[in-house]
Design a protein around this motif. Structure first.
Motif, mmCIF file in Angstrom:
data_model
loop_
_atom_site.group_PDB
_atom_site.id
_atom_site.type_symbol
_atom_site.label_atom_id
_atom_site.label_comp_id
_atom_site.label_asym_id
_atom_site.label_seq_id
_atom_site.Cartn_x
_atom_site.Cartn_y
_atom_site.Cartn_z
ATOM 1 N N HIS A 61 26.944 -5.518 48.228
ATOM 2 C CA HIS A 61 27.726 -6.723 47.924
ATOM 3 C C HIS A 61 26.854 -7.964 48.062
ATOM 4 O O HIS A 61 26.902 -8.866 47.204
ATOM 5 C CB HIS A 61 28.934 -6.816 48.859
ATOM 6 C CG HIS A 61 29.926 -7.860 48.448
ATOM 7 N ND1 HIS A 61 29.786 -9.184 48.813
ATOM 8 C CD2 HIS A 61 31.057 -7.786 47.693
ATOM 9 C CE1 HIS A 61 30.797 -9.884 48.306
ATOM 10 N NE2 HIS A 61 31.579 -9.057 47.635
ATOM 11 N N ALA A 118 24.489 -8.036 45.125
ATOM 12 C CA ALA A 118 25.193 -8.461 43.912
ATOM 13 C C ALA A 118 25.354 -9.975 43.895
ATOM 14 O O ALA A 118 25.213 -10.620 42.841
ATOM 15 C CB ALA A 118 26.558 -7.773 43.830
ATOM 16 N N GLU A 151 22.136 -11.504 42.827
ATOM 17 C CA GLU A 151 21.905 -11.376 41.388
ATOM 18 C C GLU A 151 22.796 -12.315 40.579
ATOM 19 O O GLU A 151 22.365 -12.865 39.557
ATOM 20 C CB GLU A 151 22.122 -9.927 40.942
ATOM 21 C CG GLU A 151 21.171 -8.924 41.569
ATOM 22 C CD GLU A 151 19.709 -9.198 41.244
ATOM 23 O OE1 GLU A 151 19.425 -9.824 40.199
ATOM 24 O OE2 GLU A 151 18.848 -8.800 42.044
ATOM 25 N N PHE A 171 22.875 -7.234 38.109
ATOM 26 C CA PHE A 171 24.235 -7.448 38.622
ATOM 27 C C PHE A 171 25.163 -6.329 38.162
ATOM 28 O O PHE A 171 26.002 -5.851 38.938
ATOM 29 C CB PHE A 171 24.780 -8.802 38.167
ATOM 30 C CG PHE A 171 26.184 -9.060 38.647
ATOM 31 C CD1 PHE A 171 26.414 -9.482 39.944
ATOM 32 C CD2 PHE A 171 27.279 -8.846 37.812
ATOM 33 C CE1 PHE A 171 27.712 -9.699 40.411
ATOM 34 C CE2 PHE A 171 28.569 -9.057 38.260
ATOM 35 C CZ PHE A 171 28.789 -9.484 39.561
ATOM 36 N N TYR A 189 24.550 -3.188 40.346
ATOM 37 C CA TYR A 189 25.120 -3.318 41.684
ATOM 38 C C TYR A 189 26.648 -3.288 41.644
ATOM 39 O O TYR A 189 27.294 -2.684 42.515
ATOM 40 C CB TYR A 189 24.648 -4.607 42.351
ATOM 41 C CG TYR A 189 23.214 -4.571 42.823
ATOM 42 C CD1 TYR A 189 22.696 -3.458 43.476
ATOM 43 C CD2 TYR A 189 22.364 -5.663 42.636
ATOM 44 C CE1 TYR A 189 21.384 -3.421 43.917
ATOM 45 C CE2 TYR A 189 21.050 -5.640 43.079
ATOM 46 C CZ TYR A 189 20.568 -4.518 43.712
ATOM 47 O OH TYR A 189 19.266 -4.489 44.155
ATOM 48 N N SER A 190 27.236 -3.915 40.648
ATOM 49 C CA SER A 190 28.699 -3.910 40.520
ATOM 50 C C SER A 190 29.216 -2.500 40.279
ATOM 51 O O SER A 190 30.234 -2.086 40.850
ATOM 52 C CB SER A 190 29.134 -4.817 39.367
ATOM 53 O OG SER A 190 28.811 -6.153 39.627
ATOM 54 N N TYR A 231 32.744 -6.663 43.619
ATOM 55 C CA TYR A 231 32.212 -7.960 44.021
ATOM 56 C C TYR A 231 33.382 -8.918 44.259
ATOM 57 O O TYR A 231 34.256 -9.059 43.410
ATOM 58 C CB TYR A 231 31.282 -8.522 42.943
ATOM 59 C CG TYR A 231 30.776 -9.894 43.292
ATOM 60 C CD1 TYR A 231 29.844 -10.070 44.322
ATOM 61 C CD2 TYR A 231 31.246 -11.024 42.627
ATOM 62 C CE1 TYR A 231 29.391 -11.330 44.671
ATOM 63 C CE2 TYR A 231 30.790 -12.288 42.963
ATOM 64 C CZ TYR A 231 29.866 -12.444 43.985
ATOM 65 O OH TYR A 231 29.430 -13.692 44.328
#
Length: 371
Positions: free
Chosen positions: A156, A159, A162, A202, A205-206, A216
């Motif tokens: 998190h 993210a 990013e 991003f 990671y999401s 997120y």
């Protein structure tokens, strides 16, 4: 080397105060005192690569996004403005993070297809969704206090890094679009490509957060990253020093330690994503260094002295430990940041990358990694 008065009609914003005086005092001896750093060997290939559609993290690494995501990107592209700067401004005014990432990819793809740089104005702060809640740095708690797994906590925060990086790159494109005749199209091409890379990071990671049952916005964040951007909003040389050469370089420092922490937690999939992101940050640091040197040359400034003066003037903190091999590969001369660190005093400002890297120390008292 062109004297400053002979630059194109839109002059580069200059540093103010002591830094400006010192820069002009040392400019005459630039060629005798400043060695040129070696560029990252992969920079040419990075610049020539087509827009990457590998925006999903598959079983074995990056892969093409599902058709639905591509359709949304095409829809965004079809209704987009007619210049790169205007599209960048649209991204900055877009609050939904995934829409911001899709618009970024559409904008960069259109740039590659021939979109002009254009001209636009940047907001003081990019649009953000209602969540995550923004708190002070002191109010950010550990993953155990939040009651969330360590890997989700780390992802998190990454993210959030990013998402800010997307906006930081677009702010550089939009805010300095009036300097297009001075800087040239290649400057804007490079930072639009950086934005596209960050939008892909991003997305990864999401996606991984979703696989872990989170999204997120589920955890509080702080706003220190954007404050660094605001410090350099009126000076292109400061922007290049503060963002690629300090903030993004911290990603090179923290990456290996974060990977080891995730591996220790048993999350190899997340570790693979962080490894790939850290590898791609080399290009961002290197391209920032390239343009910092270019701007110093245009302004008749000594790069190493300019970097140290700007960091001091804008109250930016340099902290170790440094990942010397990665920084060397990116091309940042060690004396730029090591000499500054010797005289640095502790500061309340601490970056997200540094906080994540210190999680290892926070866990020492409890050998259990399943908190």
């Amino acid at each position: 080397m062109l004297p400053l008065r002979r630059l194109p009609p839109l002059p580069l914003p200059l540093p103010h105060g002591p830094a400006r005086r010192r820069l002009f005092a040392t400019a005459a001896s630039a060629s005798a005192t400043a060695a040129s750093p070696l560029p990252w060997p992969g920079l040419h290939a990075w610049r020539r690569a087509p827009p990457s559609d590998l925006r999903t993290w598959g079983p074995h690494g990056p892969c093409a996004s599902p058709d639905a995501d591509e359709a949304e990107a095409s829809e965004a592209e079809a209704s987009a403005p007619s210049s790169l700067a205007e599209m960048g401004a649209l991204v900055l005014y877009t609050s939904d993070p995934l829409a911001k990432a899709r618009l970024t990819h559409a904008a960069f793809s259109r740039w590659i297809a021939g979109l002009p740089v254009g001209l636009a104005g940047a907001p003081n702060h990019p649009a953000r969704p209602n969540k995550p809640i923004v708190v002070t740095q002191k109010e950010i708690t550990t993953h155990k206090q939040m009651g969330v797994p360590l890997n989700a906590y780390m992802l998190h925060m990454l993210a959030h890094v990013e998402l800010n990086a997307i906006d930081l790159a677009w702010d550089t494109v939009v805010r300095f679009s009036p300097l297009r005749d001075t800087l040239g199209d290649d400057f804007f091409a490079d930072f639009a490509r950086v934005a596209d890379d960050e939008s892909r990071h991003f997305r990864w990671y999401s996606q991984r957060l979703a696989e872990l049952g989170f999204s997120y916005g589920d955890m509080p964040v702080h706003n220190l990253l954007w404050r660094e951007c605001a410090k350099s909003s009126s000076d292109v040389s400061a922007r290049l020093a503060v963002i690629p050469l300090v903030q993004e370089a911290r990603g090179l420092d923290a990456g290996p330690r974060l990977v080891q922490k995730l591996l220790g937690f048993g999350d190899h999939r997340s570790a693979d994503i962080v490894t790939k992101v850290a590898e791609e940050e080399l290009a961002h640091v290197s391209v920032g260094l390239h343009w910092f040197l270019k701007v110093c040359q245009m302004m008749g400034h000594v790069p190493d002295a300019t970097f140290r003066d700007l960091i001091k003037e804008h109250d930016v903190v340099l902290k170790g430990p440094f990942n010397y091999p990665a920084r060397d590969e990116a091309g940042i001369p060690r004396e730029w940041y090591e000499e500054k660190l010797k005289h640095e005093t502790p500061s309340k400002l601490s970056e997200v990358h540094d906080r994540l890297a210190r999680i290892v120390e926070m866990e020492k008292e409890n050998p259990s990694l399943n908190g």
